[in-house]
Design an enzyme around this catalytic site. Structure first.
Site, PDB file in Angstrom:
ATOM      1  N   HIS A 154       0.842  -1.188   0.000  1.00 44.17           N
ATOM      2  CA  HIS A 154       0.000   0.000   0.000  1.00 44.17           C
ATOM      3  C   HIS A 154       0.884   1.247   0.000  1.00 44.17           C
ATOM      4  CE1 HIS A 154      -3.023  -2.920   0.962  1.00 44.17           C
ATOM      5  NE2 HIS A 154      -3.970  -2.008   0.855  1.00 44.17           N
ATOM      6  N   ARG A 535      -4.853 -11.207  -4.460  1.00 44.90           N
ATOM      7  CA  ARG A 535      -6.098 -10.493  -4.160  1.00 44.90           C
ATOM      8  C   ARG A 535      -6.681  -9.945  -5.448  1.00 44.90           C
ATOM      9  NH1 ARG A 535      -8.009  -5.133  -0.893  1.00 44.90           N
ATOM     10  NH2 ARG A 535      -6.288  -4.132  -1.971  1.00 44.90           N
ATOM     11  N   GLU A 656     -15.771  -5.417   3.349  1.00 46.53           N
ATOM     12  CA  GLU A 656     -15.208  -4.080   3.497  1.00 46.53           C
ATOM     13  C   GLU A 656     -16.232  -2.996   3.792  1.00 46.53           C
ATOM     14  OE1 GLU A 656     -11.731  -3.429   0.642  1.00 46.53           O
ATOM     15  OE2 GLU A 656     -12.952  -4.883  -0.431  1.00 46.53           O
ATOM     16  N   ASP A 697     -12.090   0.895   3.699  1.00 50.22           N
ATOM     17  CA  ASP A 697     -13.299   1.273   2.971  1.00 50.22           C
ATOM     18  C   ASP A 697     -14.497   1.427   3.900  1.00 50.22           C
ATOM     19  OD1 ASP A 697     -12.777   1.437  -0.009  1.00 50.22           O
ATOM     20  OD2 ASP A 697     -11.764  -0.419   0.483  1.00 50.22           O
ATOM     21  N   ARG A 735      -5.637  -3.809   8.365  1.00 47.48           N
ATOM     22  CA  ARG A 735      -5.438  -2.539   9.048  1.00 47.48           C
ATOM     23  C   ARG A 735      -4.403  -1.686   8.329  1.00 47.48           C
ATOM     24  NH1 ARG A 735      -2.923  -3.359  14.055  1.00 47.48           N
ATOM     25  NH2 ARG A 735      -3.902  -1.543  14.959  1.00 47.48           N
ATOM     26  N   ARG A 868      -9.562   5.922  -3.490  1.00 46.50           N
ATOM     27  CA  ARG A 868      -9.061   4.938  -2.534  1.00 46.50           C
ATOM     28  C   ARG A 868      -8.911   5.585  -1.151  1.00 46.50           C
ATOM     29  NH1 ARG A 868      -7.532   0.041  -4.092  1.00 46.50           N
ATOM     30  NH2 ARG A 868      -7.230  -0.403  -6.291  1.00 46.50           N
TER      31      ARG A 868
END
Length: 1033
Positions: A154, A535, A656, A697, A735, A868
């Site tokens: 991320h 994913r 989510e 999200d 997280r 995002r």
């Protein structure tokens, strides 16, 4: 100014911290005198003095005077030239970086004192034993614990890797400076080294000029393993074992792995078209290659260390088998040619080259950060006798050797060119050169059986490495299956034999050194270092099944109702034929999904971890992946003529949004009610269902408080659903680093989960700057691994309390509803909010940072919904409003308090870990918000017609602070963590000017969008503010 790890502020000794800060600031000042000249230095000192004065006066409560000084500071900064603003932004950014380095160093320093460390293994085990937990129960629970930390790509790590390394070097110089035995010469040298590092940092470009690729991100992740986790794991496990032995009488079993690591780097394709099936395959093979390379280095050290001759009969037999095999190969080569063939089996002689760090005790590994990767072998540096023999009849075998002609060692093809340059061309010259490298050998000397066995291990590791290189280059592999390692058990077998031999010969002290460390590393890291999760978004699987059902004239899968989908998927899953015809023609997007499943079938569960389905909302989402996985494995097995390697991947639904979280328990119940699926989980996954819950999200969807409560309830429901069907559950927590994305102290987060949701198992992501903060230094990594272990242990043996009163749940429901309504009315229903957000923050400019390989939006639309979570929170963190972490919370608390619920909330705060931790984290982030700075952004950047919205939001922030303090009973924010407040306040004189510079640069840039120098200046302020806030998204 941090919200990331446990006890950070409390673990600071402010006297030594201030001493180090004075030293670093003084040296940076000296460097700047040389680098920027007197004009900039004068402006720097004036700006810093003005900023510091304003901070001190505001802290004293004299708001009016502070405001005057802040306006003067903003006015002076707005008149600076671009060149001056650029240099000043860099200076303040580096001041904040040095503060961060000093803070991290002192946390690491404190964590080394185990006796003082709260939440240490020793402290926690003692607490549990004193609380009535029996030693046997404690021992069994620790040994059966299964925690997996998943590193993700991320995009929240703002610093370039080059600068991260330089910061680590400064941290180690500070560690050296802590020594009490330094001479004046040592101190002078230390200062010179620090000046060099600081000068190098100043002269290095802070900005990434190109976006990283997924492979770049994966290499960065692997680097954390090499630089830190590789060194930390043996120390962590040794500390855990010692504490366990102290309190239960039994050490941790050598191959026990309470913690493992996973990765999303190169596997997370959700919204990132740059992560392809080829990228996933290459990253997995690269991870294997690096694991083998690290093991090869360790085996080198062991071969040097284990020089003794006494061994067990078992090891003696294995050494003889290796030698017999080598001798038979020599004879075979001799029969084909009178000249000995130069091949790769030169493993048995005394090591002729001192391995890197062989002269350094293994206990110092946690303090070493220099990378030896990649390290080339010197051709011709190993010696092997022609004929050796072991007398198997001796219980402590001695191995004799006959002198022989030395041969050249092995080297990889990419070293051939270098070898030609190094070596003379004649055979005689090469032989003479080799003799210079090799030690003179006695006529008859004993060869250690350990060295023979470890030499064979090293040879197989080399073969494995060469095979992986061939696979990476799509070349045919020329190794026989028995000549390389495929599984950790194959590598562990000879290592365990060496360990047991040393123990049986009374050399346990040797067995429990480097050898035990290597065995533990193999047990934790396996052959891949970190198993790679895949994913993908659920809609991509539906599109793929649409293409298949249309091709087969069965209709359109996505148009079927849930029952029809489940019936179709279950029927196909029970069948034995492939569903997808080899001749099918599909779009490139569908082909990529099918190719990903094919790669997962080729690599299997030996290399890959879980298949995570983002935006999962139905049982069919899981069954669809199971079917595509099964189909790919049937196709690959048919082509290869043998079953696929490894097992099936775990399929993990990720819930989510608030809507999906509310339905999570029902989805799991529906899945487990299907006979095929339940039997599949029992047979292929040991009766374990994994479920992931997303914090990012859900927070963006409903606000922080509503998301926290929905996550709590979803976990309760999922646990109950699995319990109904006798299935164990592992919850996977997605997280982030910031509070708005579920971040916060690890121990606090785990201890506040619903009772029964942490039963010895846990998976959790660690992202971006959090990976660096928690695992960037070996000492800090050991501490974080301990915290994970003890938090999960406490949550398992002493589960957190449920709400004492059912009314508390009703109060949470009411706060959640009021909070969500308030949040959504602002963010999604106010037509002015989106434009206000774009004007008041640098959100639009964040894309130029080049901090991640994936786009900032899932789709090309401009609304908040498709933005995002990371840039959403990142932008508000920059302006110091940190709005996503608190918006709506005040409305919820106010609504309940005004109805007379304040006393009940106070009681819940005192007794219920979930509510307490939720409010503590919100209070922490409120302490980082800064209303005067936020107001300055609005006054300069926001259109006058929208400034009223900013005024309302700032009033809402003050209201939130008020009601949080009412419920917690604190007089001021962060009252229960005064050290943290002191750290925050110490950063403000450097952080405030950066915010003011950012406002001015944004103003100029928005009227001159093509000015690249302005953009660079803006990005530097973004870097500096992120450093000062200690997190990004």
């Amino acid at each position: 100014m941090t919200d990331i790890t446990d006890d950070i502020a409390e673990e600071i000794s402010f006297q030594s911290y201030d001493d180090d800060l004075r030293l670093l600031f003084s040296l940076l000042h000296d460097v700047l005198q040389r680098e920027v000249g007197p004009n900039i230095m004068e402006k720097l000192e004036h700006t810093r003095t003005l900023s510091q004065s304003a901070c001190l006066i505001r802290a004293a409560g004299i708001e009016g005077t502070a405001e005057v000084l802040e306006k003067q500071l903003a006015s002076e900064l707005s008149k600076m030239t671009l060149e001056e603003a650029l240099k000043l932004a860099r200076v303040f950014s580096h001041f904040l970086s040095l503060m961060g380095i000093a803070e991290t160093h002192h946390r690491s320093r404190k964590s080394k004192n185990v006796a003082q460390a709260s939440k240490s293994c020793d402290d926690t085990f003692n607490q549990l034993i004193q609380g009535g937990i029996s030693p046997d129960v404690l021992y069994d629970t620790v040994c059966n614990q299964a925690v997996e930390i998943v590193l993700t790509a991320h995009p929240t790590q703002i610093n370039r890797r080059t600068l991260q390394y330089k910061h680590i070097r400064i941290s180690h110089l500070l560690e050296f400076n802590d020594r009490k035995d330094l001479t004046q010469e040592d101190q002078d040298t230390l200062i010179e080294d620090l000046v060099r590092e600081i000068t190098s940092i100043w002269q290095t470009d802070e900005l990434r000029r190109h976006k990283p690729t997924p492979l770049d991100e994966a290499r960065a992740g692997l680097n954390y393993v090499e630089q830190s986790l590789w060194k930390a794991i043996p120390h962590y496990l040794r500390r855990l074992s010692n504490a366990l032995k102290k309190h239960t009488g039994r050490p941790l079993p050598l191959t026990c792995t309470p913690i493992r690591f996973g990765s999303w780097m190169g596997g997370d394709r959700d919204g990132n078209p740059n992560v392809t099936s080829k990228v996933t395959r290459d990253v997995s093979l690269l991870s294997r290659w690096m694991a083998i390379d690290l093991y090869t280095r360790e085996v080198d050290n062991l071969r040097f260390e284990l020089s003794m001759n006494q061994c067990s009969n078992g090891l003696s037999s294995l050494a003889n088998e290796i030698i017999d095999k080598e001798n038979s190969e020599e004879d075979r080569h001799m029969s084909w040619s009178h000249m000995p063939k130069h091949h790769n089996h030169h493993v048995h002689g005394l090591p002729t080259q001192l391995p890197a760090q062989a002269d350094v005790p293994s206990c110092t590994d946690c303090n070493e950060v220099e990378s030896h990767y990649p390290r080339l072998d010197v051709p011709g540096s190993e010696y092997k006798p022609l004929k050796v023999h072991i007398n198997e009849n001796q219980s402590n075998a001695t191995i004799g050797q006959q002198p022989s002609t030395p041969k050249s060692g092995s080297f990889s093809p990419n070293q051939l060119l270098g070898q030609r340059k190094v070596y003379p061309e004649t055979q005689g010259a090469r032989a003479s050169f080799r003799k210079l490298l090799e030690p003179s050998m006695p006529q008859k000397s004993a060869i250690s059986p350990y060295r023979i066995v470890l030499g064979d291990v090293k040879e197989k590791l080399r073969n494995t490495r060469r095979r992986l290189e061939q696979l990476l280059e799509d070349l045919p592999c020329d190794q026989e299956p028995g000549d390389y390692y495929d599984t950790p058990d194959q590598l562990l077998q000879p290592l365990m034999l060496c360990y047991e031999s040393l123990q049986s010969c009374g050399s346990g002290i040797l067995a429990d050194g480097r050898l035990a460390d290597l065995i533990r590393r193999v047990s934790v890291f396996g052959m891949v270092l970190m198993k790679l999760d895949l994913r993908q978004e659920s809609g991509r699987h539906s599109e793929t099944l649409d293409a298949i059902t249309k091709y087969l004239d069965m209709g359109t899968y996505s148009e079927w109702d849930e029952k029809k989908r489940i019936d179709f998927l279950t029927r196909e899953l029970k069948g034995k034929r492939p569903l997808v015809p080899p001749t099918i023609q599909v779009s490139s997007e569908v082909k990529e999904v099918l190719d990903t499943f094919r790669v997962s079938a080729e690599l299997g569960s030996d290399s890959l971890g879980a298949y995570v389905i983002s935006m999962a909302s139905n049982a069919s989402d899981v069954l669809a992946v199971e079917l595509l996985q099964k189909d790919a494995r049937l196709a690959v097995a048919g082509e290869q003529g043998r079953p696929c390697v490894g097992g099936l991947l775990r399929v993990v639904p990720l819930f989510e949004t608030v809507k999906d979280l509310r339905g999570a328990g029902s989805v799991i119940r529906k899945l487990l009610s299907i006979d095929w699926y339940r039997e599949h989980v029992i047979k292929n996954h040991s009766g374990h269902q994994e479920v992931m819950v997303g914090y990012s999200d859900s927070g963006k969807d409903a606000g922080r408080f509503a998301a926290a409560w929905e996550l709590y309830k979803a976990q309760e429901d999922v646990v109950a659903a699995c319990k109904e069907y006798g299935i164990k559950v592992t919850l996977f927590h997605g997280r982030g680093g910031s509070i708005g994305r579920g971040g916060g102290p690890t121990h606090l987060a785990i201890q506040s989960q619903p009772p029964g949701s942490v039963m010895g198992t846990l998976r959790s992501t660690e992202q971006g700057e959090m990976v660096q903060a928690k695992f960037g230094l070996p000492g800090m990594a050991v501490r974080q691994l301990e915290i994970y272990t003890t938090a999960v242990l406490l949550a398992t043996l002493c589960p957190p309390k449920p709400p004492r009163d059912e009314n508390w749940r009703n109060l949470m429901e009411e706060i959640s509803n009021l909070s969500c309504k308030s949040y959504r009315s602002t963010v999604y229903e106010n037509p002015e909010f989106l434009t206000y957000f774009q004007e008041a923050t640098p959100q639009a400019e964040l894309g130029h940072l080049n901090i991640g390989s994936r786009p900032t939006r899932r789709k090309s639309t401009v609304g908040i919904g498709d933005l995002r979570a990371i840039p959403w929170i990142f932008a508000w963190t920059q302006t110091r409003f940190v709005l996503p972490a608190w918006l709506g919370v005040g409305a919820g608390l106010k609504g309940v308090c005004e109805k007379g619920g304040a006393e009940e909330l106070k009681a819940a705060y005192e007794e219920w870990p979930f509510f307490q931790s939720t409010l503590d984290l919100i209070e922490m982030v409120l302490g980082k918000a800064d209303i005067p700075i936020v107001k300055h952004y609005d006054e300069v950047l926001v259109n006058e017609c929208r400034r009223g919205l900013g005024d309302e939001l700032r009033k809402e922030l003050l209201s939130t602070e008020k009601y949080v303090l009412v419920v917690t009973g604190h007089e001021k924010l962060s009252e229960n963590n005064k050290s943290l407040r002191k750290l925050i306040e110490s950063r403000l004189p450097y952080l405030n000017p950066l915010n003011m510079l950012q406002v001015e640069i944004l103003k100029r840039l928005r009227s001159d969008t093509e000015n690249h120098k302005l953009r660079d200046a803006l990005l530097i302020t973004i870097n500096g503010i992120a450093t000062g806030m200690r997190n990004t998204g």
